[in-house]
Design a protein around this motif. Sequence first.
Motif, PDB file in Angstrom:
ATOM      1  N   MET A 199       0.925  -1.274   0.004  1.00 39.11           N
ATOM      2  CA  MET A 199       0.071  -0.103  -0.042  1.00 39.11           C
ATOM      3  C   MET A 199       0.827   1.312  -0.012  1.00 39.11           C
ATOM      4  SD  MET A 199      -3.278  -0.952   2.554  1.00 39.11           S
ATOM      5  CE  MET A 199      -2.275  -1.625   3.957  1.00 39.11           C
ATOM      6  N   ARG A 200       0.482   2.168  -0.473  1.00 37.05           N
ATOM      7  CA  ARG A 200       1.190   3.509  -0.544  1.00 37.05           C
ATOM      8  C   ARG A 200       0.073   4.625  -0.111  1.00 37.05           C
ATOM      9  NH1 ARG A 200      -0.573   6.216  -5.488  1.00 37.05           N
ATOM     10  NH2 ARG A 200      -1.514   4.850  -6.852  1.00 37.05           N
ATOM     11  N   SER A 201       0.623   5.810   0.328  1.00 41.00           N
ATOM     12  CA  SER A 201      -0.292   6.948   0.640  1.00 41.00           C
ATOM     13  C   SER A 201      -0.679   7.515  -0.302  1.00 41.00           C
ATOM     14  CB  SER A 201       0.656   7.956   1.567  1.00 41.00           C
ATOM     15  OG  SER A 201       1.585   8.267   1.300  1.00 41.00           O
ATOM     16  N   GLY A 202      -1.810   8.560  -0.359  1.00 44.60           N
ATOM     17  CA  GLY A 202      -2.318   9.190  -1.270  1.00 44.60           C
ATOM     18  C   GLY A 202      -1.317  10.534  -1.622  1.00 44.60           C
ATOM     19  N   PRO A 203      -1.832  11.116  -2.754  1.00 46.09           N
ATOM     20  CA  PRO A 203      -1.009  12.291  -2.920  1.00 46.09           C
ATOM     21  C   PRO A 203      -0.805  13.597  -1.953  1.00 46.09           C
ATOM     22  CG  PRO A 203      -2.976  12.362  -4.366  1.00 46.09           C
ATOM     23  CD  PRO A 203      -2.781  10.960  -3.471  1.00 46.09           C
ATOM     24  N   THR A 204      -1.820  13.791  -0.992  1.00 52.77           N
ATOM     25  CA  THR A 204      -1.700  14.601  -0.142  1.00 52.77           C
ATOM     26  C   THR A 204      -1.590  13.896   1.572  1.00 52.77           C
ATOM     27  OG1 THR A 204      -3.866  15.054   0.667  1.00 52.77           O
ATOM     28  CG2 THR A 204      -3.312  16.302  -1.393  1.00 52.77           C
ATOM     29  N   ASN A 205      -1.873  12.627   1.449  1.00 51.58           N
ATOM     30  CA  ASN A 205      -1.993  11.621   2.639  1.00 51.58           C
ATOM     31  C   ASN A 205      -2.837  12.230   3.626  1.00 51.58           C
ATOM     32  OD1 ASN A 205      -0.840   9.601   3.946  1.00 51.58           O
ATOM     33  ND2 ASN A 205       0.924  10.343   4.846  1.00 51.58           N
ATOM     34  N   THR A 206      -4.004  12.801   3.127  1.00 53.12           N
ATOM     35  CA  THR A 206      -5.053  13.297   4.018  1.00 53.12           C
ATOM     36  C   THR A 206      -6.395  13.011   3.499  1.00 53.12           C
ATOM     37  OG1 THR A 206      -5.506  15.363   2.919  1.00 53.12           O
ATOM     38  CG2 THR A 206      -3.524  15.636   4.510  1.00 53.12           C
ATOM     39  N   LEU A 207      -7.464  13.117   4.411  1.00 52.33           N
ATOM     40  CA  LEU A 207      -8.855  12.796   3.920  1.00 52.33           C
ATOM     41  C   LEU A 207      -8.984  13.216   2.685  1.00 52.33           C
ATOM     42  CD1 LEU A 207     -11.368  11.155   5.438  1.00 52.33           C
ATOM     43  CD2 LEU A 207     -12.202  13.600   5.998  1.00 52.33           C
ATOM     44  N   VAL A 208      -8.795  14.431   2.289  1.00 54.13           N
ATOM     45  CA  VAL A 208      -9.218  14.898   0.758  1.00 54.13           C
ATOM     46  C   VAL A 208      -8.661  13.950  -0.314  1.00 54.13           C
ATOM     47  CG1 VAL A 208      -9.585  17.246   1.854  1.00 54.13           C
ATOM     48  CG2 VAL A 208      -7.318  16.772   0.692  1.00 54.13           C
ATOM     49  N   ASP A 209      -7.797  13.413  -0.081  1.00 51.14           N
ATOM     50  CA  ASP A 209      -7.501  12.498  -1.184  1.00 51.14           C
ATOM     51  C   ASP A 209      -8.656  11.333  -1.742  1.00 51.14           C
ATOM     52  OD1 ASP A 209      -4.660  13.297  -1.342  1.00 51.14           O
ATOM     53  OD2 ASP A 209      -4.266  11.513  -0.007  1.00 51.14           O
ATOM     54  N   VAL A 210      -9.735  11.484  -0.834  1.00 54.78           N
ATOM     55  CA  VAL A 210     -10.975  10.803  -1.126  1.00 54.78           C
ATOM     56  C   VAL A 210     -11.673  11.911  -2.137  1.00 54.78           C
ATOM     57  CG1 VAL A 210     -13.258   9.743  -0.436  1.00 54.78           C
ATOM     58  CG2 VAL A 210     -11.267   9.204   0.747  1.00 54.78           C
ATOM     59  N   PRO A 211     -11.971  11.502  -3.290  1.00 58.58           N
ATOM     60  CA  PRO A 211     -12.454  12.389  -4.164  1.00 58.58           C
ATOM     61  C   PRO A 211     -13.930  12.877  -3.617  1.00 58.58           C
ATOM     62  CG  PRO A 211     -11.480  11.052  -5.453  1.00 58.58           C
ATOM     63  CD  PRO A 211     -11.379  10.471  -4.082  1.00 58.58           C
ATOM     64  N   GLY A 212     -14.077  14.148  -3.841  1.00 56.16           N
ATOM     65  CA  GLY A 212     -15.385  14.910  -3.306  1.00 56.16           C
ATOM     66  C   GLY A 212     -15.451  15.165  -1.818  1.00 56.16           C
ATOM     67  N   LEU A 213     -14.681  15.006  -1.114  1.00 53.08           N
ATOM     68  CA  LEU A 213     -14.535  15.252   0.534  1.00 53.08           C
ATOM     69  C   LEU A 213     -13.737  16.604   0.739  1.00 53.08           C
ATOM     70  CD1 LEU A 213     -14.019  12.141   2.493  1.00 53.08           C
ATOM     71  CD2 LEU A 213     -16.112  13.311   1.642  1.00 53.08           C
ATOM     72  N   GLN A 214     -14.324  17.431   1.463  1.00 56.19           N
ATOM     73  CA  GLN A 214     -13.474  18.892   1.802  1.00 56.19           C
ATOM     74  C   GLN A 214     -13.568  18.700   3.570  1.00 56.19           C
ATOM     75  OE1 GLN A 214     -15.933  21.820  -0.002  1.00 56.19           O
ATOM     76  NE2 GLN A 214     -14.863  21.607  -1.722  1.00 56.19           N
ATOM     77  N   VAL A 215     -12.659  19.352   3.982  1.00 57.11           N
ATOM     78  CA  VAL A 215     -12.292  19.542   5.299  1.00 57.11           C
ATOM     79  C   VAL A 215     -12.301  21.263   5.561  1.00 57.11           C
ATOM     80  CG1 VAL A 215     -10.970  19.090   7.481  1.00 57.11           C
ATOM     81  CG2 VAL A 215     -11.250  17.383   5.693  1.00 57.11           C
ATOM     82  N   GLY A 216     -13.065  21.569   6.684  1.00 55.44           N
ATOM     83  CA  GLY A 216     -12.960  23.041   7.341  1.00 55.44           C
ATOM     84  C   GLY A 216     -12.583  22.780   8.587  1.00 55.44           C
ATOM     85  N   HIS A 217     -11.796  23.912   9.094  1.00 57.73           N
ATOM     86  CA  HIS A 217     -11.583  24.010  10.659  1.00 57.73           C
ATOM     87  C   HIS A 217     -11.933  25.401  10.992  1.00 57.73           C
ATOM     88  CE1 HIS A 217      -8.897  20.432  10.562  1.00 57.73           C
ATOM     89  NE2 HIS A 217      -7.992  21.159   9.897  1.00 57.73           N
ATOM     90  N   ALA A 218     -12.025  25.790  12.297  1.00 57.71           N
ATOM     91  CA  ALA A 218     -12.426  27.040  12.932  1.00 57.71           C
ATOM     92  C   ALA A 218     -12.044  26.957  14.395  1.00 57.71           C
ATOM     93  CB  ALA A 218     -13.803  27.437  12.862  1.00 57.71           C
ATOM     94  N   GLU A 219     -11.335  28.001  14.941  1.00 57.77           N
ATOM     95  CA  GLU A 219     -10.812  27.880  16.342  1.00 57.77           C
ATOM     96  C   GLU A 219     -11.360  29.266  17.034  1.00 57.77           C
ATOM     97  OE1 GLU A 219      -8.567  25.905  13.452  1.00 57.77           O
ATOM     98  OE2 GLU A 219      -8.140  28.094  13.754  1.00 57.77           O
ATOM     99  N   LEU A 220     -11.711  28.975  18.220  1.00 61.75           N
ATOM    100  CA  LEU A 220     -12.044  30.047  19.125  1.00 61.75           C
ATOM    101  C   LEU A 220     -11.113  30.902  19.339  1.00 61.75           C
ATOM    102  CD1 LEU A 220     -14.120  28.365  22.005  1.00 61.75           C
ATOM    103  CD2 LEU A 220     -14.962  29.004  19.818  1.00 61.75           C
ATOM    104  N   THR A 221     -11.329  32.301  19.304  1.00 59.77           N
ATOM    105  CA  THR A 221     -10.369  33.342  19.842  1.00 59.77           C
ATOM    106  C   THR A 221     -10.682  33.996  20.957  1.00 59.77           C
ATOM    107  OG1 THR A 221     -11.777  35.063  18.430  1.00 59.77           O
ATOM    108  CG2 THR A 221      -9.903  33.528  17.148  1.00 59.77           C
ATOM    109  N   GLY A 222      -9.601  34.699  21.737  1.00 60.02           N
ATOM    110  CA  GLY A 222     -10.143  35.392  22.802  1.00 60.02           C
ATOM    111  C   GLY A 222      -9.395  34.864  23.878  1.00 60.02           C
ATOM    112  N   GLU A 223      -9.183  35.564  24.889  1.00 60.47           N
ATOM    113  CA  GLU A 223      -8.613  35.061  26.334  1.00 60.47           C
ATOM    114  C   GLU A 223      -9.440  33.800  26.790  1.00 60.47           C
ATOM    115  OE1 GLU A 223      -6.911  36.734  30.557  1.00 60.47           O
ATOM    116  OE2 GLU A 223      -7.819  38.299  29.119  1.00 60.47           O
ATOM    117  N   GLY A 224      -8.475  32.995  27.230  1.00 61.07           N
ATOM    118  CA  GLY A 224      -9.071  31.739  27.872  1.00 61.07           C
ATOM    119  C   GLY A 224      -9.893  30.753  26.787  1.00 61.07           C
ATOM    120  N   ALA A 225      -9.447  30.819  25.639  1.00 59.60           N
ATOM    121  CA  ALA A 225     -10.093  29.916  24.467  1.00 59.60           C
ATOM    122  C   ALA A 225      -9.068  29.139  24.022  1.00 59.60           C
ATOM    123  CB  ALA A 225     -10.711  30.708  23.404  1.00 59.60           C
ATOM    124  N   LEU A 226      -9.590  27.788  24.099  1.00 61.12           N
ATOM    125  CA  LEU A 226      -8.635  26.493  23.568  1.00 61.12           C
ATOM    126  C   LEU A 226      -9.614  25.492  22.973  1.00 61.12           C
ATOM    127  CD1 LEU A 226      -5.614  26.072  23.095  1.00 61.12           C
ATOM    128  CD2 LEU A 226      -5.604  24.663  25.029  1.00 61.12           C
TER     129      LEU A 226
END
Length: 338
Positions: A1-28
């Motif tokens: 077996m070999r890894s895909g071109p990006t070695n991430t979930l989006v190597d599965v055609p049609g899938l996208q990934v988005g992130h968002a983080e909280l900002t401000g003091e005390g947020a993690l």
Amino acid sequence: MRSGPTNTLVDVPGLQVGHAELTGEGALSGTTVVLPGPDGAVAGVDVRGGGPGTRETDALDPRTLVERVHAVVLTGGSAYGLAAASGVADALGAQGRGFPVGGPGEVVPVVPAAVVFDLGRGGRFAARPGADTGAAALAAATDAPPAQGVVGAGTGTVVGGLKGGIGSASTVLADGTVVAALVVANAAGSAVDPTTGELWGARHHLDGDAELPALPDDRAALLAALRDAAAPPTLNTTIGVVATDAGLTVAQCSKLAAVGQSGLARAVRPAHGMTDGDTFFGLATSARPAPDLGAVQEILTAGADCVTRAVVHAVLAARTVETPAGHWRAYRDLVAGV
């Protein structure tokens, strides 16, 4: 077996990934959205931990009406963080994406979700994702390789007392089928072998995976540093998505999610405990034909391996984080400092 071109979930055609983080003091904390195409993806789920926080998992039972989901939400904030999925559902509904229930535009998006426990790790207990965080993560979804480490739902995560995060990995099978995983690593168990200082999942490394750090000759010093740096045990939970472009059924997607749990158990010890709510979703975009039994078995094997490798990538991509609530050291930083 070999890894895909990006070695991430989006190597599965049609899938996208988005992130968002909280900002401000005390947020993690933060939220990650996995977005299939407009028609959604066939989906199943496996809930293995003793303290899960989930939404819409019953709808993924093979005996129920719904076969496809329109997004999967992985989020911090414990049970409070499930509100992030409402923001995703509202935004998808406004776009006309969802299960038709009436006239034109009258749809109900199917948006299952799972949460990790990260409450208070930034110093403020009330700093947790809400509907706006989910909407922001959805708006950020793209087919570019997703960021890994301290991002999205992995922002406030901890693995065995060391800093956790998000990791991803993919595999391309001999017939061209793609299998991939994205994991939010937040485990009560450790990703590190306490007798050697090596990562449990390192033996499943493939060419193209993140480079493993060279361990020092003085293993006793490394083991002492790892023990001293580990934060006290807390509530946890590891969650994630295992996906393929093969044409799987709902039941087979549930099995894909289940073997993802096996991949977690190879990378973290112990897994699936009472303070973990380990939950995995299995997705099939069905861009390829339905596989025969032998091919299904190959997909399942690759899915488990991808989860193991994704946990390794999460730990390696993590960075040390210090907040008013604590100091979480990253594995790579500790190794480099010995």
